[in-house]
Design a protein around this motif. Sequence first.
Motif, short mmCIF file in Angstrom:
data_model
loop_
_atom_site.label_atom_id
_atom_site.label_comp_id
_atom_site.label_asym_id
_atom_site.label_seq_id
_atom_site.Cartn_x
_atom_site.Cartn_y
_atom_site.Cartn_z
N ILE A 103 0.84 -1.19 0.00
CA ILE A 103 0.00 0.00 0.00
C ILE A 103 0.88 1.25 0.00
N SER A 104 0.51 2.21 -0.83
CA SER A 104 1.09 3.55 -0.79
C SER A 104 -0.06 4.47 -0.42
N ARG A 105 0.06 5.15 0.70
CA ARG A 105 -1.02 6.02 1.18
C ARG A 105 -0.52 7.45 1.23
N TYR A 106 -1.36 8.37 0.78
CA TYR A 106 -1.02 9.78 0.71
C TYR A 106 -2.05 10.58 1.49
N TRP A 107 -1.57 11.58 2.24
CA TRP A 107 -2.45 12.47 3.00
C TRP A 107 -2.28 13.88 2.48
N LEU A 108 -3.40 14.52 2.17
CA LEU A 108 -3.41 15.92 1.77
C LEU A 108 -3.96 16.70 2.96
N ASN A 109 -3.10 17.40 3.65
CA ASN A 109 -3.47 18.10 4.88
C ASN A 109 -3.96 19.50 4.57
N ALA A 110 -5.06 19.86 5.16
CA ALA A 110 -5.61 21.21 5.03
C ALA A 110 -5.56 21.89 6.39
N ASN A 111 -5.96 23.12 6.42
CA ASN A 111 -5.97 23.86 7.69
C ASN A 111 -6.99 23.31 8.67
N THR A 112 -8.04 22.70 8.16
CA THR A 112 -9.07 22.14 9.03
C THR A 112 -9.22 20.65 8.74
N PRO A 113 -9.49 19.83 9.75
CA PRO A 113 -9.63 18.39 9.53
C PRO A 113 -10.72 18.03 8.53
N GLU A 114 -11.77 18.84 8.44
CA GLU A 114 -12.86 18.53 7.51
C GLU A 114 -12.40 18.60 6.06
N ASN A 115 -11.40 19.43 5.76
CA ASN A 115 -10.93 19.60 4.40
C ASN A 115 -9.75 18.69 4.06
N SER A 116 -9.23 17.95 5.03
CA SER A 116 -8.12 17.03 4.79
C SER A 116 -8.65 15.75 4.16
N SER A 117 -7.82 15.10 3.38
CA SER A 117 -8.23 13.86 2.74
C SER A 117 -7.03 12.96 2.53
N SER A 118 -7.31 11.71 2.19
CA SER A 118 -6.25 10.76 1.90
C SER A 118 -6.70 9.85 0.77
N PHE A 119 -5.73 9.23 0.13
CA PHE A 119 -6.04 8.22 -0.88
C PHE A 119 -4.96 7.15 -0.86
N ARG A 120 -5.33 5.97 -1.36
CA ARG A 120 -4.41 4.84 -1.36
C ARG A 120 -4.18 4.35 -2.79
N LEU A 121 -2.97 3.92 -3.04
CA LEU A 121 -2.60 3.27 -4.28
C LEU A 121 -1.94 1.95 -3.91
N ARG A 122 -1.86 1.05 -4.86
CA ARG A 122 -1.15 -0.21 -4.63
C ARG A 122 0.22 -0.13 -5.28
N ASN A 123 1.17 -0.83 -4.72
CA ASN A 123 2.48 -0.95 -5.37
C ASN A 123 2.87 -2.42 -5.40
N PHE A 124 3.52 -2.82 -6.47
CA PHE A 124 4.03 -4.18 -6.56
C PHE A 124 5.54 -4.13 -6.53
N THR A 125 6.14 -4.81 -5.56
CA THR A 125 7.59 -4.80 -5.38
C THR A 125 8.21 -5.89 -6.23
N ARG A 126 8.88 -5.49 -7.31
CA ARG A 126 9.54 -6.45 -8.19
C ARG A 126 10.88 -6.91 -7.63
N PHE A 127 11.58 -6.01 -6.94
CA PHE A 127 12.93 -6.31 -6.46
C PHE A 127 13.17 -5.53 -5.18
N LEU A 128 13.72 -6.20 -4.17
CA LEU A 128 14.10 -5.53 -2.92
C LEU A 128 15.45 -6.09 -2.51
N GLN A 129 16.44 -5.22 -2.40
CA GLN A 129 17.79 -5.62 -1.98
C GLN A 129 18.12 -4.90 -0.69
N PHE A 130 18.63 -5.65 0.27
CA PHE A 130 19.00 -5.12 1.58
C PHE A 130 20.39 -5.64 1.90
N ASP A 131 21.40 -4.77 1.88
CA ASP A 131 22.78 -5.14 2.23
C ASP A 131 23.06 -4.69 3.65
N CYS A 132 23.56 -5.62 4.47
CA CYS A 132 23.77 -5.34 5.89
C CYS A 132 25.09 -5.98 6.32
#
Length: 165
Positions: A103-132
Motif C-alpha cells: 500500500i502507498s497512502r497519501y495524506w493531503l493536509n488542510a488547515n481544518t480536519p474537515e478539508n483534509s483527505s487521503s487516498f491509497r494506491l497499490r504498489n508491486f515490489t519487483r525487487f528488494l535488496q538489503f545489504d547489511c
Amino acid sequence: MLADRRKNVYLSFISTDLPLWNIIEGNASLYQKDRHKFHLLLNQYNLPQSSYSKDPTPSLEGEDKTPKGLLWLEVSPSRVILTMQSNGSFSYRHFWERGVYGISRYWLNANTPENSSSFRLRNFTRFLQFDCDPFPTRVQIDYELWSSQLKLGSYVLHLDIDRAI
C-alpha cells in the motif's frame, strides 16, 4: 537492542518511465531494533523538488535550516516501510514487501480536519535488496505503482548508508 548511530545517507527516487527524480543527501540517525531490523530517521530541511534539469543538486545559498518534515524508514531483509511526515500539506507512507502488492497512502493536509483527505494506491515490489554488514549499507526497491487496473509507472528507490560509525 537499541543502537543509535549517526550516518551520512544518500536517498534517490527515480521514475524509469517519467522524467522524475528526487535526491536527498544528509545525516540520519540509525537505530537497530533487532538483528536485521533497523529504523532510519532523516530530518528534511529542504524537501526535494522534482528535477527536470541535468543538475538535480539544489542550491545551498540562503538555505532554510528549519525542518520541513521527517523521513522515517523501517528496513529489514524482506520489508521496507517509508513514512514522510511533513509540516506542509502533503505526507505519505509506502509499504514494500518482496513479491507482493503493498500500500502507498497519501495524506493531503488542510488547515481544518474537515478539508483534509487521503487516498491509497497499490504498489508491486519487483525487487528488494538489503545489504547489511552488520549495519545496513544499501537498500534498493524496484516497484510499480497502480491505481485499480491502471499502472502509474515504475520506480526505483535507492538508499546508500555510509559505513563509517
